[in-house]
Design a protein around this motif. Structure first.
Motif, PDB file in Angstrom:
ATOM      1  N   LEU A  35       0.717  -1.331  -0.130  1.00  0.00           N
ATOM      2  CA  LEU A  35      -0.090   0.052   0.241  1.00  0.00           C
ATOM      3  C   LEU A  35       0.759   1.071   0.320  1.00  0.00           C
ATOM      4  CD1 LEU A  35      -2.805   1.522   0.391  1.00  0.00           C
ATOM      5  CD2 LEU A  35      -2.588   1.247   2.857  1.00  0.00           C
ATOM      6  N   ALA A  36       1.967   1.113   0.847  1.00  0.00           N
ATOM      7  CA  ALA A  36       2.850   2.414   1.026  1.00  0.00           C
ATOM      8  C   ALA A  36       3.392   2.621  -0.379  1.00  0.00           C
ATOM      9  CB  ALA A  36       3.886   2.094   1.948  1.00  0.00           C
ATOM     10  N   VAL A  37       3.992   1.418  -1.148  1.00  0.00           N
ATOM     11  CA  VAL A  37       4.609   1.878  -2.400  1.00  0.00           C
ATOM     12  C   VAL A  37       3.735   2.125  -3.589  1.00  0.00           C
ATOM     13  CG1 VAL A  37       5.966   0.458  -4.110  1.00  0.00           C
ATOM     14  CG2 VAL A  37       6.425  -0.049  -1.753  1.00  0.00           C
ATOM     15  N   ALA A  38       2.344   1.876  -3.360  1.00  0.00           N
ATOM     16  CA  ALA A  38       1.500   2.252  -4.394  1.00  0.00           C
ATOM     17  C   ALA A  38       1.030   3.679  -4.253  1.00  0.00           C
ATOM     18  CB  ALA A  38       0.145   1.015  -4.364  1.00  0.00           C
ATOM     19  N   ALA A  39       0.834   4.179  -3.001  1.00  0.00           N
ATOM     20  CA  ALA A  39       0.512   5.501  -2.692  1.00  0.00           C
ATOM     21  C   ALA A  39       1.851   6.377  -3.162  1.00  0.00           C
ATOM     22  CB  ALA A  39       0.457   5.654  -1.110  1.00  0.00           C
ATOM     23  N   VAL A  40       2.925   6.082  -3.067  1.00  0.00           N
ATOM     24  CA  VAL A  40       4.149   6.949  -3.342  1.00  0.00           C
ATOM     25  C   VAL A  40       4.072   6.990  -4.977  1.00  0.00           C
ATOM     26  CG1 VAL A  40       6.630   7.164  -3.594  1.00  0.00           C
ATOM     27  CG2 VAL A  40       5.629   6.484  -1.418  1.00  0.00           C
ATOM     28  N   ALA A  41       3.670   5.991  -5.452  1.00  0.00           N
ATOM     29  CA  ALA A  41       3.680   5.880  -6.941  1.00  0.00           C
ATOM     30  C   ALA A  41       2.566   6.641  -7.421  1.00  0.00           C
ATOM     31  CB  ALA A  41       3.496   4.486  -7.397  1.00  0.00           C
ATOM     32  N   VAL A  42       1.542   6.650  -7.113  1.00  0.00           N
ATOM     33  CA  VAL A  42       0.295   7.354  -7.394  1.00  0.00           C
ATOM     34  C   VAL A  42       0.649   8.923  -7.330  1.00  0.00           C
ATOM     35  CG1 VAL A  42      -2.025   8.129  -6.946  1.00  0.00           C
ATOM     36  CG2 VAL A  42      -1.260   5.691  -7.032  1.00  0.00           C
ATOM     37  N   LEU A  43       1.202   9.231  -6.082  1.00  0.00           N
ATOM     38  CA  LEU A  43       1.666  10.671  -5.842  1.00  0.00           C
ATOM     39  C   LEU A  43       2.789  11.144  -6.985  1.00  0.00           C
ATOM     40  CD1 LEU A  43       1.552  12.962  -3.980  1.00  0.00           C
ATOM     41  CD2 LEU A  43       3.299  12.266  -2.519  1.00  0.00           C
TER      42      LEU A  43
END
Length: 484
Positions: A35-43
């Protein structure tokens, strides 16, 4: 699906409290990492590809992360405020007061006068080194963000006068403030870590100063040279431009400007000295409650020290120099508008990091890593580093690592210097690879006029280099301490 309750990092009745927050499902450590990796990628996609403003992108990503983590919809706003409110509150006071002080010094011609003297003393090629040394001294008692904002007018002025690459002047000073903030008491991270694992504060202070100076001496010149050559940005005008006519010009003496910069330093050192003196007393709380001690400690709190300095600058550079009160008020007001974006984006960075903390990712990863069975000095560094990467806050990363290592330290037969080495290793881990979930990342980005991509390519790697060097120094100290 399971339901999970997490503890608050900043308990506060109803407003910021996350103590009674129940996540709708348990993602597990692997799920939280994903989830953290996906959130950074989206940002990154929102800001770099779609060109969404950083404040909006951080808010959108924070909302999406909170929902994906299972935070109930009726508590979304509270979850956003968990990181945003304390970050904004801390940053706003320091940045606003620092910007006012900087604007007074800039508009009066004080920054230009000081830059001229510094260039005369060090030469054009070494003026940046002089600023960096001054930043190192100021960084001992002053927090990273406050110290950097106060020093910015001089950084801008020296860069304009010398014609050198702006980053070759700016990064060495920022590195000086960061090194002091991370490794040396009285800054909150190393103080809290020392108290948690039972390290001697005096030894930690001396060792932290040595580490900070070595790391600054190695990383600052390299970073200034490398990024000064490869990333060319104009000198920001966020605190005004020397070519702008304001009617506030007075060309003050160099001694006046130096005294003004030293005033908050002296006040904050007074607070630090009294706190250290209190620690030597049988009843520290009673000593701190003594009226004269309480008053002097209050005057040395960073926001109050900066407020006093701003008022003194108004008196000396404004009213005392024959400037009308309306002009002084107008100039102070003009300092606040340009920093609005900086403060909001920095607060939103804290929001994103706060949401990640609320999911429990830092604790989950740290606990899993603690069970791997790594050498204690390596575990101390990696736990702090991974928590830093996961949720952004260096102080939270350091205190989390210290909490997990406290049991290991108490159960082991470690001498005083070995325990200090562990604190230094955790400090090194907590500084490494600052990125989009760190409010300090956005502070540097905005005040240095860097895009997110440029900040990732420079400041993130600089902080990583500081972490690696700090860990290597910790290993050397550990080896030496273990030999006795």
């Amino acid at each position: 699906m399971g339901r999970r309750r997490i503890a608050a990092a900043h308990p506060h009745p109803r407003r910021i409290s996350m103590e009674d927050l129940v996540l709708n499902w348990d993602l597990g450590t692997g799920g939280l990492l994903l989830l953290a990796v996906a959130a950074v990628a989206v940002l990154l996609v929102l800001i770099m590809a779609l060109k969404v403003h950083a404040f909006l992108a951080l808010m959108i990503t924070s909302l999406g992360t909170a929902l994906a983590a299972g935070i109930p919809p009726d508590r979304l706003v509270e979850a956003l405020g968990f990181g945003f409110n304390p970050t904004l509150g801390n940053v706003m006071l320091l940045v606003a007061l620092g910007a006012m002080l900087g604007r007074m010094i800039e508009a009066s011609g004080g920054a230009e006068v000081l830059a001229t003297r510094m260039i005369a003393a060090f030469g054009e090629k070494r003026a940046g080194i002089g600023l960096s040394v001054a930043s190192l001294l100021m960084g001992f008692p002053i927090f990273f963000d406050a110290g950097l904002v106060v020093m910015l007018p001089m950084i801008y002025a020296v860069a304009r006068r010398t014609g050198a690459s702006f980053l070759s002047i700016a990064f060495p000073s920022a590195i000086a403030f960061s090194a002091m903030h991370i490794f040396s008491p009285p800054h909150p991270g190393p103080v809290a870590a020392s108290a948690t694992v039972g390290a001697d504060v005096g030894l930690t202070l001396v060792t932290g100063l040595v580490f900070a100076v070595i790391i600054w001496a190695v990383v600052a010149p390299l970073a200034g040279r490398i990024y000064g050559e490869h990333i060319r940005v104009p000198v920001p005008t966020i605190m005004g431009d020397e070519r702008e006519e304001t009617g506030f010009e007075s060309s003050p003496k160099v001694s006046t400007i130096v005294a003004m910069l030293l005033l908050p330093l002296v006040l904050i050192l007074m607070n630090t000295g009294l706190n250290m003196l209190a620690a030597t007393k049988d009843d520290p709380d009673a000593f701190k409650a003594t009226p004269w001690v309480a008053i002097l400690r209050a005057l040395g709190e960073t926001p109050i020290a900066l407020l006093i300095t701003v008022l003194v600058s108004m008196l000396v550079l404004g009213w005392g120099a024959g400037k009308p009160g309306t002009l002084v008020e107008k100039l102070a007001d003009s300092a606040l508008g340009p920093i609005c974006s900086v403060v909001l984006v920095t607060g939103a960075g804290g929001m994103f990091g706060g949401v990640l903390r609320a999911t429990g990712i830092g604790d989950a990863v740290a606990e899993s890593l603690a069970d791997v069975g790594l050498p204690v000095i390596v575990a101390a560094f990696l736990i702090a580093q991974i928590v830093r990467l996961a949720q952004g806050s260096a102080t939270v990363a350091l205190t989390t690592a210290a909490s997990l290592m406290a049991g290991v330290v108490s159960a082991g037969d470690y001498n005083a210097m070995q325990v200090v080495a562990l604190v230094m290793a955790m400090s090194a881990g907590s500084v490494g690879f600052s990125h989009v979930n760190d409010s300090g990342f956005w502070l540097v980005s905005r005040f240095f006029g860097l895009s997110m991509k440029q900040t990732l390519a420079s400041w993130t790697l600089i902080q990583g280099a500081m972490a690696v060097l700090g860990f290597l120094l910790s290993l050397v100290l550990w080896a030496v301490a273990s030999a006795f």
